[in-house]
Design an enzyme around this catalytic site. Structure first.
Site, mmCIF file in Angstrom:
data_model
loop_
_atom_site.group_PDB
_atom_site.id
_atom_site.type_symbol
_atom_site.label_atom_id
_atom_site.label_comp_id
_atom_site.label_asym_id
_atom_site.label_seq_id
_atom_site.Cartn_x
_atom_site.Cartn_y
_atom_site.Cartn_z
ATOM 1 N N GLU A 171 -6.744 -3.531 -0.559
ATOM 2 C CA GLU A 171 -6.501 -4.909 -0.154
ATOM 3 C C GLU A 171 -6.552 -5.067 1.363
ATOM 4 O O GLU A 171 -7.028 -6.087 1.873
ATOM 5 C CB GLU A 171 -5.141 -5.381 -0.689
ATOM 6 C CG GLU A 171 -5.120 -5.643 -2.189
ATOM 7 C CD GLU A 171 -5.097 -4.372 -3.013
ATOM 8 O OE1 GLU A 171 -5.457 -4.422 -4.209
ATOM 9 O OE2 GLU A 171 -4.707 -3.326 -2.467
ATOM 10 N N HIS A 255 2.902 -7.698 -11.473
ATOM 11 C CA HIS A 255 1.917 -8.712 -11.833
ATOM 12 C C HIS A 255 2.563 -10.077 -12.053
ATOM 13 O O HIS A 255 1.970 -10.941 -12.689
ATOM 14 C CB HIS A 255 1.169 -8.306 -13.111
ATOM 15 C CG HIS A 255 0.382 -7.041 -12.971
ATOM 16 N ND1 HIS A 255 0.950 -5.806 -13.112
ATOM 17 C CD2 HIS A 255 -0.927 -6.838 -12.677
ATOM 18 C CE1 HIS A 255 0.024 -4.874 -12.928
ATOM 19 N NE2 HIS A 255 -1.115 -5.468 -12.651
#
Length: 504
Positions: A171, A255
């Protein structure tokens, strides 16, 4: 979310307590009779199955008592509603104005809409961005295959794999590459890009908002400060970072996080969270074309559950502008994303509580307290103004203050943690309004403007109740759901807010 307000208690406390008391051997009809009975103590035997009992109470409807996301009145279910969306700006509006056909009726004439869910609307926005800007690229983990939620499905085949491509699983690298591309430009497109600077249009995807933390340094130390450190000579306004966010009912602590509150101090960035497909398409196109780097967070539970009519044309919706979804005069409820529909359900319970249930009794008690406190008659119900922020940073404080000046009560609702969250920021801005209306020690006027000073003063002095915030628990994650009081107490005790109160 933490139950620190009577509004949240309507939907949780009584029902949870009573369901936990029902023997599992009973039939569903007996269970429902037991929940709906007026007795406050547990009955060890099943409710008698008599004709009089069965006829007294009807079973709940198949879809439940509350409006679902798909049936929400806040969605645009017809073409006419879609095309009349407040603030919508068509990409060809300047051409219409030059032709002298810029009126509302002529601007919407001939325009088409199509039923879309949120991931389809986002895919449509990305396709428009790629087709109208030759420098635009879409990249991230698995985006060439369509992405985890299929938001980029078919774009690589349509626009080429040099413009829609996968990246390594890093990321920090994804956002870092986007900053470089947005600052240096591309051989594919024009170097001016509508006044945004030298760079290209970089549309990055972080597969889940939970994984944005490795890129936090790139976003806060590089993207947000790029224009400032160069004295306005360079910028990375072509950078947009998309990421699915919020809880989805499963997925665990990696998540289901809502990290938007961590960006509240990131001056130089914009943070946007849409509530529906139509909003997602218009706000995403605005984010891509905005002269500032934008973090665009998409509530993942809405990808398929929210469906409405969306214009197929190229259009944008304004960033930094909140929207009043329902008008009211007794309470302002400020929220965004998935929580918009939770608030709609809670408001629905005030006027349509399930008959014979504990919720109905709780609602009656709450309404009774409100009527006695306000002097309202026995048939009146509170009028609630529901506000969707849409843009979290910078959020629309003037609209919140104008609404509060009318209702004199404020409730802020969100999924993210309460401490240091969006709600606390808004509450702080509101309750500190009186101090910010005065001049400084030398008698100089504040630079925020006369209208803003007046709004702050009116809202603050007009408060008739403390500002309330309903947010997530201050716990390490959202994966575990304790079922015992001892577990809940332990989670609360070792959360940051629990430690704070236990030390007092």
């Amino acid at each position: 979310m933490r139950n620190i307000s009577p509004l949240s208690r309507l939907t949780t406390t009584t029902t949870t307590r009573r369901i936990s008391q029902i023997p599992r051997t009973q039939s569903w009809l007996s269970d429902w009779r037991h929940i709906s009975s007026s007795s406050s103590t547990r009955s060890t035997a099943a409710a008698p199955n008599t004709d009089s009992t069965a006829s007294a109470l009807e079973p709940p409807p198949a879809g439940g008592h509350l409006p679902s996301i798909s049936s929400s009145a806040l969605l645009k279910h017809t073409r006419e509603q879609s095309l009349k969306t407040p603030g919508i700006l068509w990409a060809d509006a300047e051409l219409d104005e030059a032709r002298g056909t810029s009126s509302l009726s002529s601007a919407t004439a001939g325009r088409e809409t199509r039923k879309m869910n949120m991931y389809q609307a986002i895919r449509d926005a990305l396709s428009i961005a790629l087709s109208t800007d030759d420098s635009a690229i879409v990249f991230g983990e698995d985006v060439a295959f369509g992405g985890v939620f299929r938001c980029t499905l078919g774009l690589a085949e349509e626009y080429g794999r040099e413009r829609v491509f996968n990246t390594p699983l890093t990321e920090q690298g994804v956002v870092g590459f986007g900053i470089g591309y947005a600052s240096m430009g591309s051989k594919l497109g024009d170097s001016t890009l509508g006044g945004r600077g030298m760079g290209g249009t970089a549309i990055a995807e972080i597969q889940f908002a939970d994984y944005i933390w490795p890129a936090f340094d790139q976003l806060l130390n590089e993207a947000s400060k790029f224009r400032y450190r160069s004295g306005g000579q360079f910028n990375v306004g072509g950078l947009t970072v998309r990421c699915p966010t919020m809880a989805v009912g499963h997925g665990g602590l990696y998540h289901s996080q809502s990290p938007e509150g961590f960006f509240m101090g990131a001056g130089g960035l914009k943070v946007v969270i849409p509530r529906s497909p139509l909003q997602a398409k218009g706000l995403l196109l605005s984010a891509i074309r905005d002269p500032n780097p934008v973090v665009f967070m998409e509530p993942k539970i809405l990808y398929r559950s929210a469906v409405e009519q969306v214009p197929t044309s190229d259009y944008t919706l304004p960033l930094g502008r909140a929207e009043i979804l329902t008008t009211g005069s007794d309470l302002t409820v400020v929220t965004y994303g998935t929580s918009v529909y939770r608030c709609e359900q809670a408001i629905h319970l005030l006027t349509h509580p399930p008959q014979g249930s504990g919720i109905e009794r709780t609602v009656k008690d709450a309404l009774g307290d409100w009527r006695r406190g306000t002097g309202k008659n026995v048939s009146s119900s509170p009028s609630i103004e529901l506000v969707d922020l849409r843009t979290i940073l910078p959020y629309d404080l003037p609209l919140v203050l104008r609404s509060l000046s009318k209702t004199h009560r404020l409730l802020i609702v969100h999924e993210g943690p309460t401490t240091g969250g969006v709600g606390m920021q808004i509450a702080g801005d509101v309750v500190s309004g009186l101090a910010l209306t005065t001049s400084n020690a030398r008698g100089e006027e504040n630079s925020i403007g006369e209208d803003m000073r007046r709004l702050r003063k009116e809202a603050f002095l007009g408060l008739e109740a403390p500002v309330k915030v309903i947010g997530g628990w201050d716990t390490p994650g959202v994966a575990l759901q304790p079922t015992k009081k001892s577990e809940i107490h332990r989670m609360y005790k070792y959360s940051s807010i629990g430690i704070h109160y236990n030390q007092q």
